[in-house]
Design an enzyme around this catalytic site. Sequence first.
Site, PDB file in Angstrom:
ATOM      1  N   HIS A 128       0.826  -1.210   0.000  1.00 29.95           N
ATOM      2  CA  HIS A 128       0.000   0.000   0.000  1.00 29.95           C
ATOM      3  C   HIS A 128       0.854   1.252   0.000  1.00 29.95           C
ATOM      4  CE1 HIS A 128      -3.990  -1.665   1.606  1.00 29.95           C
ATOM      5  NE2 HIS A 128      -3.300  -2.652   1.112  1.00 29.95           N
ATOM      6  N   ARG A 153      -0.745  -0.857  -4.443  1.00 28.40           N
ATOM      7  CA  ARG A 153      -1.990  -0.096  -4.443  1.00 28.40           C
ATOM      8  C   ARG A 153      -1.658   1.366  -4.175  1.00 28.40           C
ATOM      9  NH1 ARG A 153      -6.883  -0.465   0.012  1.00 28.40           N
ATOM     10  NH2 ARG A 153      -5.661   1.170   0.993  1.00 28.40           N
ATOM     11  N   TYR A 165      -9.889   8.134   2.428  1.00 27.09           N
ATOM     12  CA  TYR A 165      -9.658   6.721   2.749  1.00 27.09           C
ATOM     13  C   TYR A 165      -8.281   6.287   2.240  1.00 27.09           C
ATOM     14  CZ  TYR A 165      -9.108   1.852   2.173  1.00 27.09           C
ATOM     15  OH  TYR A 165      -8.540   0.616   2.219  1.00 27.09           O
ATOM     16  N   ASP A 216      -8.323   1.396  -4.717  1.00 26.75           N
ATOM     17  CA  ASP A 216      -9.522   1.039  -3.943  1.00 26.75           C
ATOM     18  C   ASP A 216     -10.420   2.273  -3.836  1.00 26.75           C
ATOM     19  OD1 ASP A 216     -11.386   0.121  -2.112  1.00 26.75           O
ATOM     20  OD2 ASP A 216      -9.901  -0.627  -0.674  1.00 26.75           O
ATOM     21  N   HIS A 218     -13.287   2.158  -2.314  1.00 28.83           N
ATOM     22  CA  HIS A 218     -13.921   1.994  -0.999  1.00 28.83           C
ATOM     23  C   HIS A 218     -15.421   2.283  -0.994  1.00 28.83           C
ATOM     24  CE1 HIS A 218     -13.330   1.556   3.444  1.00 28.83           C
ATOM     25  NE2 HIS A 218     -12.391   0.774   3.001  1.00 28.83           N
ATOM     26  N   GLU A 242     -10.860  -1.630  -7.128  1.00 31.84           N
ATOM     27  CA  GLU A 242     -11.542  -2.346  -6.044  1.00 31.84           C
ATOM     28  C   GLU A 242     -12.716  -1.552  -5.483  1.00 31.84           C
ATOM     29  OE1 GLU A 242      -8.727  -3.383  -3.037  1.00 31.84           O
ATOM     30  OE2 GLU A 242     -10.213  -3.333  -1.435  1.00 31.84           O
ATOM     31  N   GLU A 268     -14.357  -7.575   0.125  1.00 35.76           N
ATOM     32  CA  GLU A 268     -13.734  -7.681   1.449  1.00 35.76           C
ATOM     33  C   GLU A 268     -14.774  -7.679   2.570  1.00 35.76           C
ATOM     34  OE1 GLU A 268     -11.208  -4.209   1.191  1.00 35.76           O
ATOM     35  OE2 GLU A 268     -12.448  -3.140   2.620  1.00 35.76           O
ATOM     36  N   ARG A 289     -12.609 -10.741  -3.360  1.00 32.43           N
ATOM     37  CA  ARG A 289     -11.733 -10.326  -2.272  1.00 32.43           C
ATOM     38  C   ARG A 289     -12.174 -10.839  -0.904  1.00 32.43           C
ATOM     39  NH1 ARG A 289      -9.960  -5.883  -0.738  1.00 32.43           N
ATOM     40  NH2 ARG A 289      -7.973  -6.938  -0.603  1.00 32.43           N
ATOM     41  N   GLU A 345      -3.553  -9.303  -0.748  1.00 33.54           N
ATOM     42  CA  GLU A 345      -3.251  -8.006  -0.103  1.00 33.54           C
ATOM     43  C   GLU A 345      -2.370  -8.246   1.114  1.00 33.54           C
ATOM     44  OE1 GLU A 345      -6.637  -5.993   1.626  1.00 33.54           O
ATOM     45  OE2 GLU A 345      -5.632  -4.058   1.492  1.00 33.54           O
ATOM     46  N   TRP A 408     -18.508   5.002   4.067  1.00 29.24           N
ATOM     47  CA  TRP A 408     -17.094   5.287   4.364  1.00 29.24           C
ATOM     48  C   TRP A 408     -16.231   4.391   3.528  1.00 29.24           C
ATOM     49  CZ3 TRP A 408     -13.348   2.039   6.618  1.00 29.24           C
ATOM     50  CH2 TRP A 408     -12.077   2.643   6.689  1.00 29.24           C
TER      51      TRP A 408
HETATM   52  O1  EZ4 Z   1     -10.894  -0.318   5.057  1.00 30.14           O
HETATM   53  O2  EZ4 Z   1      -9.907  -3.414   6.516  1.00 30.14           O
HETATM   54  O3  EZ4 Z   1      -8.553  -3.011   0.978  1.00 30.14           O
HETATM   55  N1  EZ4 Z   1      -8.522  -2.742   2.137  1.00 30.14           N
HETATM   56  C1  EZ4 Z   1      -9.432  -2.017   2.800  1.00 30.14           C
HETATM   57  C2  EZ4 Z   1      -9.241  -1.901   4.297  1.00 30.14           C
HETATM   58  C3  EZ4 Z   1     -10.550  -1.673   5.052  1.00 30.14           C
HETATM   59  C4  EZ4 Z   1     -10.367  -2.100   6.488  1.00 30.14           C
HETATM   60  C5  EZ4 Z   1     -11.685  -1.975   7.273  1.00 30.14           C
HETATM   61  O4  EZ4 Z   1     -11.568  -2.609   8.487  1.00 30.14           O
HETATM   62  O5  EZ4 Z   1     -10.353  -1.517   2.211  1.00 30.14           O
HETATM   63  O6  EZ4 Z   1      -8.319  -0.887   4.564  1.00 30.14           O
HETATM   64 CO    CO Z   2     -10.543  -2.459   0.235  1.00 29.76          CO
END
Ligand code: EZ4
Ligand code: CO
Length: 408
Positions: A128, A153, A165, A216, A218, A242, A268, A289, A345, A408
């Site tokens: 990351h 990432r 994020y 990502d 998110h 993602e 996820e 994921r 990941e 979020w």
């Molecule tokens: O925000 O695991 O791809 N990874 C993510 C993570 C999530 C956290 C939430 O608990 O999106 O960073």
């Molecule tokens: Co994610």
Amino acid sequence: MSKTRTLPITAARVIVTCPGRNFVTLKIETAAGSYGLGDATLNGRELAVASYLADHVAPSLIGRDAHQIEDIWQFLYRGAYWRRGPVTMSAIAAVDTALWDIKAKEAGMPLYQLLGGACRSGVRVYGHANGETLEETISEARRYRDMGYTAIRLQSGVPGLASTYGVSRDKMFYEPADGGLPTENTWSTSKYLAATPRLFEAARAALGWEIDLLHDAHHRLTPIEAARLGQDLEPYRLFWLEDTVAADNQASFRLIRRHTTTPLAVGEVFNSIWDCKQLIEEQLIDYIRASVGHAGGISHLRRIAVLADLYDVKTGCHGATDLSPVCMAAALHFDLSMPNFGLQEYMCHTQETDAVFPHAYRFSAGSLYPGDEPGLGVDIDEALAAQYPYRRAYLPVNRLEDGTMTNW
Ligand code: EZ4
Ligand code: CO
């Protein structure tokens, strides 16, 4: 014929510890003196799973045969009457993982051998890189490349937004659960959609085309916004994009898929095969994921991966820091043994966490290796764990600039 040997479960204990962040671990012990571990951490909702296990699951495990992994899985899933959901499935996952750990220890083999053996030499991971600015993010990506990562990432601050994020002060340990009460963030999709293609344009110019890049979103976009972002990122050839949309409505991916060739990853937060059945069967995604820890353990994640393999969908297990080293080890054995593994990941844990969970897995040249210790190859130092009491922590919440609650 030899008589089948049973392995009665004698104890199932929940260990809650906070070596920098909260982890919930299930330890199952057998009459033979062996034990296994399972990760039951559900970020921001840890004690719900701890109670589900200690108050409801553990009493019903005592005396059962630890070798009957599938039967115990079905007993917990069907027997609860109330199906699925993140709390239930994280609890079942912990039991399942601990039982696989026990079985592999009893067999004297690393778990991946019991799962069919290694399909490849190691498990390629992505790291990351993140920064407040585009420049900082790219220099972080260079650092990851220098550490040997071949997939990275990129998450960057968005001009005009105070926080985003994926961007953290500590560059090795991103920890979103940052408050004793939920932190309130502000979000603007239009600012994000303007900034993100610029990040990847600059990244390709600076890093070249050898390295795999990921991103990502998110869950913050609508399907048509996701389609737009996918199109805008096509020139930069992402490995995957993602969590563009919250995937509650699986059919919404049809719209995204119709408009872009950027590979899509999601899952996820999924906790069962039912969360992704349509996404897989309609070939609406490229990477699933779901994780060992949140999607019912090794047994259930294997079902998901087997279904995915029929449709050319590969695995891309979640591996953020809120998944404990127990879950990471389980993921590595799983990844190594599945034919349709894609990418794993990996976010390093802190030294405090690694000390509480001594483990055999190692990073080398962009891949992780689970090691050859019997079982998962991870342990818990209970005396050390007891020195880090639980601290309430929440994931942030998100509002649009006009105050409307959003994802979020
Ligand atoms: O925000 O695991 O791809 N990874 C993510 C993570 C999530 C956290 C939430 O608990 O999106 O960073
Ligand atoms: Co994610």
